[in-house]
Motif scaffolding. Structure first.
Motif, PDB file in Angstrom:
ATOM      1  N   GLN A   1     -10.224   1.346  -2.105  1.00 20.38           N
ATOM      2  CA  GLN A   1     -11.330   2.281  -3.208  1.00 20.38           C
ATOM      3  C   GLN A   1     -12.045   2.412  -2.984  1.00 20.38           C
TER       4      GLN A   1
ATOM      5  N   THR B   1       0.303  -0.918   0.154  1.00 20.05           N
ATOM      6  CA  THR B   1       0.482  -0.014   0.136  1.00 20.05           C
ATOM      7  C   THR B   1       0.719   1.175   0.110  1.00 20.05           C
TER       8      THR B   1
ATOM      9  N   SER C   1      -7.090  -4.360  -1.885  1.00 19.72           N
ATOM     10  CA  SER C   1      -6.858  -2.390  -2.550  1.00 19.72           C
ATOM     11  C   SER C   1      -8.511  -2.546  -2.992  1.00 19.72           C
TER      12      SER C   1
END
Length: 147
Positions: free
Chosen positions: A145, A55, A141
């Protein structure tokens, strides 16, 4: 006479339950469950550190989160060595398996194949996680988002 019969049935059911719990305790020991669970906690921490590495965040923030994970994992490992965990294991296994089945599991895990399986389970988990990490991290991920 009915009272005596009822008492006898109650005592027999208690002894079966105690035998099942004894077998479950033996299985807990043979499985080295306390160490296995602790290793799983450590492996989970490693996976979280890998996920953090993928990240975008400042190094200081990443180091702080890694330290927080380390503290949490230490607490988890301490908890796993409590009587509460052993009792939960005993009750769960003795409710799910008969004494005979528990003894069969003990026999298997005490065998050379069972011991090998136990000794390699950490490696197997690590290999497994290594193989799925790219996709797993991609899915993580996606969650990050979502607003």
């Amino acid at each position: 006479m009915k009272i005596l019969s009822a008492l006898l049935v109650s005592l027999l059911s208690l002894s079966v339950s105690a035998s099942e719990e004894d077998a479950a305790t033996e299985l807990f020991t043979v499985l080295q469950m306390e160490q296995l669970l602790a290793q799983k906690a450590i492996n989970y921490k490693k996976q979280m550190v890998l996920a953090l590495a993928s990240t975008e965040m400042p190094d200081e923030e990443r180091a702080e989160l890694e330290q927080e994970y380390s503290v949490i994992v230490d607490k988890i490992i301490a908890f796993l060595s409590t009587e509460e965990v052993l009792e939960a294991f005993k009750h769960s296994y003795s409710e799910t398996f008969t004494e005979s089945e528990l003894r069969d599991l003990v026999t298997f895990y005490a065998s050379p194949t069972g011991k090998k399986f136990l000794s390699q389970s950490g490696n197997l988990n690590a290999k497994f996680m290594e193989k799925i990490s790219p996709k797993f991290n991609s899915l993580i991920s996606e969650f990050q988002q979502v607003d």
